[in-house]
Enzyme design. Sequence first.
Site, PDB file in Angstrom:
ATOM      1  N   ASP A  52       0.842  -1.200   0.000  1.00 33.19           N
ATOM      2  CA  ASP A  52       0.000   0.000   0.000  1.00 33.19           C
ATOM      3  C   ASP A  52       0.874   1.244   0.000  1.00 33.19           C
ATOM      4  OD1 ASP A  52      -1.907   1.914   0.387  1.00 33.19           O
ATOM      5  OD2 ASP A  52      -2.440   1.291   2.424  1.00 33.19           O
ATOM      6  N   ASP A  60      -1.880  -1.102  -3.986  1.00 29.69           N
ATOM      7  CA  ASP A  60      -2.059  -0.332  -5.225  1.00 29.69           C
ATOM      8  C   ASP A  60      -0.902  -0.607  -6.187  1.00 29.69           C
ATOM      9  OD1 ASP A  60       0.035   1.263  -4.091  1.00 29.69           O
ATOM     10  OD2 ASP A  60      -1.508   2.270  -2.891  1.00 29.69           O
ATOM     11  N   ASP A 230     -10.015 -15.385 -17.048  1.00 29.49           N
ATOM     12  CA  ASP A 230     -10.897 -15.718 -15.937  1.00 29.49           C
ATOM     13  C   ASP A 230     -12.115 -16.493 -16.432  1.00 29.49           C
ATOM     14  OD1 ASP A 230     -11.724 -15.138 -13.084  1.00 29.49           O
ATOM     15  OD2 ASP A 230     -13.435 -14.311 -14.157  1.00 29.49           O
ATOM     16  N   GLU A 292      -8.007 -20.157 -16.906  1.00 28.65           N
ATOM     17  CA  GLU A 292      -8.668 -20.743 -15.733  1.00 28.65           C
ATOM     18  C   GLU A 292      -9.564 -21.862 -16.260  1.00 28.65           C
ATOM     19  OE1 GLU A 292     -10.997 -19.629 -11.616  1.00 28.65           O
ATOM     20  OE2 GLU A 292     -11.612 -18.646 -13.453  1.00 28.65           O
TER      21      GLU A 292
HETATM   22  C1  GLC Z   1     -12.712 -16.702 -11.194  1.00 25.56           C
HETATM   23  C2  GLC Z   1     -11.890 -15.872 -10.247  1.00 25.56           C
HETATM   24  C3  GLC Z   1     -12.689 -15.643  -8.999  1.00 25.56           C
HETATM   25  C4  GLC Z   1     -13.929 -14.855  -9.375  1.00 25.56           C
HETATM   26  C5  GLC Z   1     -14.713 -15.577 -10.460  1.00 25.56           C
HETATM   27  C6  GLC Z   1     -15.729 -14.660 -11.094  1.00 25.56           C
HETATM   28  O1  GLC Z   1     -12.982 -17.955 -10.685  1.00 25.56           O
HETATM   29  O2  GLC Z   1     -10.655 -16.492  -9.998  1.00 25.56           O
HETATM   30  O3  GLC Z   1     -11.957 -14.961  -8.015  1.00 25.56           O
HETATM   31  O4  GLC Z   1     -14.741 -14.696  -8.247  1.00 25.56           O
HETATM   32  O5  GLC Z   1     -13.894 -16.017 -11.525  1.00 25.56           O
HETATM   33  O6  GLC Z   1     -15.101 -13.713 -11.894  1.00 25.56           O
END
Ligand code: GLC
Length: 571
Positions: A52, A60, A230, A292
């Site tokens: 921070d 940040d 994501d 992901e």
């Molecule tokens: C992914 C992210 C998670 C988030 C979700 C919705 O799983 O890693 O943190 O809450 O997507 O965007």
Amino acid sequence: MFSKVRKSLVALMALSIVSGVAAKAVANEQVKAEPWWKQAVVYEIYPRSFADSDNNGMGDIKGITSKLDYLKDLGVDALWITPCYPSPQVDFGYDISDYKAIAPEYGTMADFDELLAEAKKRDIKIIMDFVMNHSSDKHPWFVESASSKDNPKRDWYIWKNGAASGPPNNWISLFGGSAWKLYPKTNQYNYHFFYPEQPDLNWRNPEVRTAMYDAARFWLDKGVAGFRLDAVQTLFEDPKLPDNPVREGKNQYGDPNTEYLHNDKLPEVHDVLRELRAVLDKYPGDRVLIGETSGSDIAEISKSYGKDLDEVQLPMNFILAYINKLSVPEFRKRIEEWDNNPARGWPLYFFSNHDQVRHYVRYGDKIHNNEIAKLTATLLLTLRGTPMMYYGEELGMQNNDPKTKEEVQDPIGKIGWPAEIGRDGERTPVQWNADVNAGFSTAKPWLPVSPNYKQVNVVVESSDKNSVLNFYKQLIRLRKTEDALMHGTYVAMDEKNQDVLSYLRKTNKGSVVVALNMTPASKVVQLDLKSKGIDAESANPLLASYEVGSSNANLKSFTLPAYGVFIGKVK
Ligand code: GLC
């Protein structure tokens, strides 16, 4: 310790199973123009909790920049920064209201440009988090879309009439409750796979695709090295909206067996991954996609590499990351299958991230936690593939979970308390030193610092040669200096041993042997190098988590202490 929802966060995409022809891993990865990301150590930063700079209790961008020397010294090559775009922060940045700007509470675009430039000086790359499945409901696109049925942006999101009984179908949100929210103004339901404030974008609309690829180019033009994608497997829904299967006692909020048959892992996802990859491939410098991506088996996860390795270069294998006990047979099996994935893609390894309980807690036995942290670090950093760390794991940071509902910040925990406590525990501030608030901030941090910060912090561990931090540093350096650790094939050894995981990283010019005792008792290990085509019986120790007696370890019989780790060089 694992919560049901957190399990389902990664198990959610576990339905379609493809058959794949198991192929042997590429014999030797030493190729001429090897992309940088094969050799890199990636480090995940949760900006809110890192450092921070303006002492308002929240991390940040300038805070990250101020710690680049620490990261360089640690030895990491690329930073994955979780979302730092403008956002109402309902899901702490995973609800984006502007894809081409920086969250004012984290800084300015000039601060970000400075971070990029300073990182570049240190040869550190920056990987952004890219949230394609949904935006914030405060994004101007959604505000427009919600304003009327005939707004030009109406079709950028998914709007449907309700059924007689309420929502259009029985789909549920991963974060709890129906996946549909009624907007009375137009009397239609809006679809959200996650929180209602995270409406899903309609990827069947070409304008959405154009706008999102344009956002990607914005950051690529600045020089970011790639994206972590994501929740990318839920981009598409079956347009006919059939109900998902309901099984007796299942399909309840938080049930890891809940099925998402018609709104998860639709084949169209791969078209988008290919298109996005083509956008990246127009840029020099081997820009990378980390996905992901999860699935019920390796064949399924492996699909995200693409048939011609033309999608995600580094899919995340949550099956391996979610092994929750130190089981030698389980690790051996899962490493073997990932190393031999049907797509022949380059493996990515990780144990922790901002959605999972820190592995220090998951694997720790409260007696040998630091030995176990060194053991998992060794595994992460000596396998064939790209290692990805989560901030603080190099210190042995542990979870600091909320004790009461009032303390909870994470939406999952707010809805699910007490059965589901949310993800705050693994997102606490970095423990920099023993000063107030662990040196993270002079103001009260947005999440409480772990009470162990006086012992577990960067300053204390830097001066302790046996610390977890110093072990990580040595491992990362070793990885960079021992060619076999970068390029050697993975060869399992002593395959019947239930207590000690041993393997070789083998090249024609020399190999490295790794042995990990995953039990609380000392174990005698007998490794037969000849059976793996190496004419040697001993190894020169490179690194161990204990005092190695002789300078030349006899691999025919040596003893590893409780959770002991040995790395040695052989012919
Ligand atoms: C992914 C992210 C998670 C988030 C979700 C919705 O799983 O890693 O943190 O809450 O997507 O965007």
